[in-house]
Structure formats: C-alpha cells, structure tokens
Design a protein around this motif. Structure first.
Motif, short mmCIF file in Angstrom:
data_model
loop_
_atom_site.label_atom_id
_atom_site.label_comp_id
_atom_site.label_asym_id
_atom_site.label_seq_id
_atom_site.Cartn_x
_atom_site.Cartn_y
_atom_site.Cartn_z
N LYS A 223 -24.74 74.12 21.42
CA LYS A 223 -23.84 74.74 22.39
C LYS A 223 -22.49 74.96 21.72
O LYS A 223 -21.89 74.02 21.18
N VAL A 224 -22.02 76.20 21.71
CA VAL A 224 -20.77 76.51 21.01
C VAL A 224 -19.82 77.27 21.93
O VAL A 224 -20.23 77.85 22.94
N ALA A 225 -18.57 77.24 21.55
CA ALA A 225 -17.53 78.02 22.23
C ALA A 225 -16.51 78.46 21.20
O ALA A 225 -16.20 77.72 20.26
N ALA A 226 -16.01 79.67 21.34
CA ALA A 226 -15.00 80.20 20.43
C ALA A 226 -13.87 80.79 21.27
O ALA A 226 -14.11 81.56 22.21
N MET A 227 -12.64 80.40 20.93
CA MET A 227 -11.48 80.80 21.71
C MET A 227 -10.75 81.97 21.04
O MET A 227 -10.46 81.92 19.84
N GLN A 228 -10.46 82.99 21.80
CA GLN A 228 -9.74 84.17 21.31
C GLN A 228 -8.39 84.22 22.03
O GLN A 228 -8.30 84.61 23.19
N GLY A 229 -7.33 83.81 21.33
CA GLY A 229 -6.02 83.65 21.97
C GLY A 229 -5.24 84.92 22.17
O GLY A 229 -4.33 84.98 23.00
N ASN A 230 -5.56 85.97 21.39
CA ASN A 230 -4.84 87.25 21.48
C ASN A 230 -3.34 87.06 21.34
O ASN A 230 -2.54 87.59 22.13
N ILE A 231 -2.94 86.29 20.34
CA ILE A 231 -1.52 86.04 20.08
C ILE A 231 -0.92 87.27 19.39
O ILE A 231 -1.43 87.70 18.34
N PRO A 232 0.15 87.86 19.90
CA PRO A 232 0.76 89.03 19.24
C PRO A 232 1.20 88.67 17.82
O PRO A 232 1.78 87.60 17.58
N LEU A 263 -14.65 76.55 18.20
CA LEU A 263 -14.04 77.28 17.08
C LEU A 263 -12.74 77.94 17.51
O LEU A 263 -12.71 78.70 18.48
N TRP A 264 -11.68 77.62 16.78
CA TRP A 264 -10.41 78.33 16.90
C TRP A 264 -10.24 79.22 15.68
O TRP A 264 -10.72 78.89 14.58
N PRO A 265 -9.54 80.36 15.80
CA PRO A 265 -9.50 81.34 14.71
C PRO A 265 -8.56 80.96 13.56
O PRO A 265 -7.98 79.87 13.52
N GLU A 266 -8.41 81.90 12.65
CA GLU A 266 -7.57 81.72 11.45
C GLU A 266 -6.13 81.38 11.85
O GLU A 266 -5.54 82.04 12.70
N THR A 267 -5.59 80.33 11.22
CA THR A 267 -4.23 79.84 11.48
C THR A 267 -3.93 79.74 12.98
O THR A 267 -2.83 80.07 13.42
N ALA A 268 -4.92 79.30 13.75
CA ALA A 268 -4.68 79.10 15.18
C ALA A 268 -3.58 78.08 15.40
O ALA A 268 -2.79 78.18 16.35
N ILE A 269 -3.52 77.08 14.52
CA ILE A 269 -2.40 76.13 14.52
C ILE A 269 -1.41 76.60 13.47
O ILE A 269 -1.66 76.47 12.27
N PRO A 270 -0.30 77.18 13.85
CA PRO A 270 0.64 77.77 12.87
C PRO A 270 1.58 76.74 12.26
O PRO A 270 2.77 76.97 12.13
N LEU A 271 1.03 75.58 11.92
CA LEU A 271 1.75 74.52 11.22
C LEU A 271 0.86 74.00 10.11
O LEU A 271 -0.38 74.03 10.23
N PRO A 289 -17.63 62.84 22.45
CA PRO A 289 -18.07 62.02 21.32
C PRO A 289 -18.95 62.76 20.33
O PRO A 289 -19.01 62.38 19.15
N ASP A 290 -19.66 63.79 20.77
CA ASP A 290 -20.55 64.54 19.88
C ASP A 290 -20.03 65.94 19.57
O ASP A 290 -20.79 66.81 19.13
N SER A 291 -18.75 66.17 19.80
CA SER A 291 -18.17 67.51 19.66
C SER A 291 -17.32 67.61 18.40
O SER A 291 -16.65 66.65 18.02
N THR A 292 -17.33 68.80 17.81
CA THR A 292 -16.52 69.09 16.63
C THR A 292 -15.70 70.33 16.89
O THR A 292 -16.26 71.37 17.30
N LEU A 293 -14.40 70.25 16.68
CA LEU A 293 -13.55 71.44 16.75
C LEU A 293 -13.21 71.87 15.33
O LEU A 293 -12.77 71.04 14.52
N ILE A 294 -13.43 73.13 15.04
CA ILE A 294 -13.13 73.70 13.73
C ILE A 294 -12.03 74.74 13.92
O ILE A 294 -12.17 75.64 14.75
N THR A 295 -10.96 74.60 13.18
CA THR A 295 -9.80 75.49 13.38
C THR A 295 -9.19 75.92 12.06
O THR A 295 -9.21 75.18 11.07
N GLY A 296 -8.65 77.12 12.06
CA GLY A 296 -7.85 77.55 10.94
C GLY A 296 -6.48 76.90 10.98
O GLY A 296 -5.88 76.77 12.05
N ILE A 297 -6.00 76.46 9.81
CA ILE A 297 -4.70 75.78 9.74
C ILE A 297 -4.18 75.89 8.31
O ILE A 297 -4.92 75.70 7.35
#
Length: 501
Positions: A223-232, A263-271, A289-297
C-alpha cells in the motif's frame, strides 16, 4: 547544399519536428519512419562535406520543437531578461543539434558515395550518435525515437533490446522503406517484397511478444501513497515559506501514515538533513510501525569523493526503512555550473538556488522499506537507460522523484513521465513516481499508468505496487548488444565492396 537548398533545409527541419510528435503528449509514433524517409530523401545524394550541415538542421528542428521548454526555467525562474533567455535557449538547442551534425558527417565519410552502404549504415550511425549524447558532457538522453514506442507496437521488445534497440529498428524501418521504393522503381519487386516482409515482421509480432512475462510479481501488493504539494517554484527556497511547505506535506500525509511506503518529491524538505532533525523526528513519531517515508532532501557533509564538505541532492528513507542516496546524474546549470569560476554572477540563470551540488558516489546501495529493496532515481536520472537497468537488477521496486516545476505548463514534464514509463517497461518493475507539481503516478511493470494525479494540483495519490523478482534481458546485458551490433555493422559494411546504387 544542392540548388533547392532552402526547400531541403525546410524538409530537414520538418523531419526533426515530426520526431517530436512521436513522443508525449502527441504519441504519433507512426511518424518516426516517415521522418527517417524524409531525411534520406534529402541526405542520400549529398556529398559528405554537406552532411554535417544537413544533420545540424535536422537536430535544430528536433530539439527546437522538443526541448525549447528550457526557456521557461531560464526566463521565468532564472531571473533572466527575455532577449538573453531567447539567446541562451537557441544556443542550447543549436549545441544539441551538433550531435546530429557530427553523426551525419561520420555517416557520409564512412559510407562514402555508395547509397546502398549509406542505407545499411544509417541505423548504426544513428544509434551510436544517440548513445554518445547520453554520456558526453554528463549527457542529455532525451528525445530518443524508441521512447515513443512505450505505447507502440514495438513495446514488447523493450525488455529485450531496450530503447536503443527500438531506435535502431525504427531507423532501419525508414531505411528499408526507402530501399524498397527504389527497388520497385527499378522493377525489382521480389527484392522489395522481401525487404518489406523483414521490415514489418517486428511491428506485427511486437504485440505477441509483449505478452511474455520476464519478471514475476509478488503475491501481495504494498500500500503506497505519494504526495504532490504543488509548491510554486518562486517560493521553493524562500526561508519565509519553509514552514508552509513542510506543513503542506504533513497535511497531505495526515490520513496515510500507516501506508507501507509514503513518498514525498524531490527536495520536499527544503533544508539539509543536518538542519531538518526536528522535522525528521516528527515524521518518525507519526509513522506507523511498518511504514516507511521516503523523501527528497538536500544533504550537507563531508564527502570522501570530493575530499571536502559539500552538498548533494539526496533522497532518504525514514521509519521502517533506512538508507540515503545521493544523486549521480546532475543537470548542468540547474544543479551545478560548468566553468563556474567564469560564469557565476554574469546573469541570474547562473546563480539558481541550490546549483552547487556535487555528484554522488557510484555503486550506492538501494534504500530499504521494511524487507524490500527500493532503488530511487532523482529527476533527470530516470532518463538514462543503462543507468536505471543496472541498478534495477539489485532491487524489488523502483522509485523516482522530481520537481518539474522548473518547466511550467510545457511538454517537458510529460516527456519526462514517458521516459520513466519506458524504464519500468525495460526492467519489468513497478515504479512509484513522486513530483512537486505533476505528474505523480504509479507505473506498472509494462510501463502503463495505474494511478495518476493531474498536474498543478495539491493532492495525494493512493494505490498499490507490487515488488518484483527476476530480470529482463536488457537488465542483464544493458545496451551493449545493440551498440556492438552497430559497431560490427560499420566495420563490416565499410570494408565490403558495395555498388553505388
């Protein structure tokens, strides 16, 4: 060029434009052999010294219609005036066109004045030129004819020969069509019929070959989810909007912390990771407990490869997984500036935010999500066929993240998605794609979209992916069989005594 040089130039530019129409969002793949026939119509009679200009004109039509979307990143996001942006875009397009100019020049000198030799060598020269463009000066593996076949009749051969093999056969089809036409004109219908039969066989058999399962899917999906933030893009690196950006992704994930992979996209965390400790800890506390978040940073620290502290464009796993991957294929001027000691400060485009990344080391380990091995590719990297296939062999699932906001409402992001689909098809693996403003999608092992979010929306994609075992032929051999075949063909045909016509 011959007396009709302006007409010839127009036809070559048109041939380049037709090849753009074979790719997304148009997908008129059947125009590819037509384009090759137009090129041969103009170029076969030309002496070698004129073929460089002919190839350059064709490349100008191809890249001028297909990748001039770089103007958006130069003008709108590079703080560059319109006249300078136009000039820089033209230089970029004209520079890429040189690859085809050099390939056509080599074609003329290797084949000399024999039309038969030219027809036989044209597919070999073409595919070697494409391969050269994929690695010289970090490479630009964009606008390959074979990519358009992800929805075409040759798609079934992609796991066997890869995008270079598909390109080879498309160009060979155009050359064979021209040869058959000339044979019919010379009343050699039997020979023409034989060539046509051989030419169309892969096109007819491709749909049947596509039914072969080269890899095996797991019984149970993730089961997966991917977030699209549409940050300008204008506020992406503005410190005043940092909290707002992180909050956007936390809110989008609110109902999905229990998913197997988030899944969060490329440089979703801008730090950088050393500054983002509180955010990372907050994510760990929210995850199931069984979840993994993968993010660009972005990553900052000491690099053995560089021998100093440096920045990397990276992706990391948090929660029930681990690992960090540093991007290896950097975008010139976007992520690093060639000759920066002379170029930085000249115009705004050479000082884009976060344009001082260093290339990550080779042979990096995949990320893990629970017991699964996940290979991530950041943005531009998914365009490299052999790069993706070599890493895919070690993993169960492919992930790619990107920020195509640099290119606005152009065809560039749509082309980017199509290349990701081709990589999934070549490797027989599911791919989860996360982007800032689209197109976020789930791609199955046959390169087809199972779920997708429209562009320019802030939304969460939810779905299922299957991990995969086994390997396709192209994962085991890469593009080398096609490239070696092309080289052997050049050596063999060049040494043979072949009539001029």
């Amino acid at each position: 060029m011959p007396p009709n040089r302006w007409l010839n130039a127009l036809v070559l530019l048109l041939a380049g434009g037709l090849q753009t129409l074979t790719l997304s969002p148009f997908n008129w793949w059947w125009l590819a052999p037509v384009s090759i026939v137009l090129i041969l119509w103009i170029c076969l009679p030309l002496p070698p010294r004129q073929l460089f200009r002919a190839g350059w004109l064709f490349g100008l039509g191809l890249f001028g219609s297909g990748v001039s979307w770089v103007y958006i990143s130069i003008s709108e996001h590079g703080n560059t005036s319109i006249p300078i942006a136009v000039v820089l875009t033209f230089l970029f397009v004209a520079g890429l066109a040189l690859f085809h100019g050099l390939a056509f020049w080599a074609w003329g000198h290797l084949a000399r004045d024999s039309s038969v030799r030219r027809l036989i060598l044209f597919p070999a020269i073409w595919v070697l030129g494409d391969w050269l463009r994929s690695w010289l000066l970090t490479g630009f593996p964009w606008m390959y004819l074979g990519t358009g076949q992800v929805d075409g009749p040759l798609a079934g051969f992609a796991p066997i020969v890869g995008v270079y093999g598909l390109t080879f056969w498309i160009v060979a089809t155009g050359a064979a069509a021209w040869a058959a036409y000339q044979l019919i004109r010379n009343k050699r219908q039997a020979a023409a019929g034989l060539i046509v039969a051989v030419m169309i066989l892969p096109w007819l058999s491709g749909p049947f070959v596509s039914r072969v399962d080269w890899t095996e899917l797991a019984d149970q999906p993730l089961k997966v989810a991917a977030m699209q933030g549409n940050i300008p893009q204008q506020i992406k690196w503005d410190p005043e909007f940092l909290r707002q950006q992180v909050r956007t992704y936390l809110d989008l994930t609110q109902d999905d912390w229990h998913r197997d992979i988030i899944l969060w996209p490329e440089t979703a965390i801008p730090l950088t990771q050393d500054q983002a400790g509180p955010i990372i800890e907050m994510i760990r506390e929210e995850l199931g407990p069984d979840s993994t978040l993968i993010t660009g940073i972005p990553w900052f620290g000491f690099s053995e490869r560089v021998g100093d502290t440096t920045f990397h464009n990276s992706i990391m796993a948090i929660g029930n997984g681990e690992g960090i991957y540093h991007k290896q294929k950097l975008v010139p001027f976007g992520e690093y500036v060639p000759l920066q000691q002379w170029l930085r400060g000249l115009i705004g485009f050479f000082d884009l935010p976060m344009s001082d990344f260093s290339r990550g080391p080779e042979n990096q380990s995949p990320l893990t999500a629970g017991i699964h091995r996940v290979m991530p590719f950041i943005c531009y990297e998914v365009a490299y066929p052999d790069f993706v296939s070599s890493y895919a062999a070690r993993t169960d699932l492919l992930i790619t993240i990107s920020n195509d906001g640099w290119f606005g409402d152009s065809i560039g992001p749509v082309q980017h998605l199509q290349m990701a689909r081709m990589r999934a098809l070549e490797t027989g693996r599911y791919m989860l794609r996360g982007t800032n403003n689209g197109i976020t999608a789930i791609i199955d092992e046959r390169g087809q979209l199972t779920e997708a979010i429209p562009r320019f929306t802030d939304a969460t994609l939810r779905g299922e992916v299957y991990t995969t075992s086994g390997a396709t032929p192209v994962m085991l051999s890469g593009s080398w069989p096609t490239l070696v075949l092309a080289a052997i063909l050049i050596v063999f045909v060049r040494e043979r005594t072949i009539p001029k016509s």
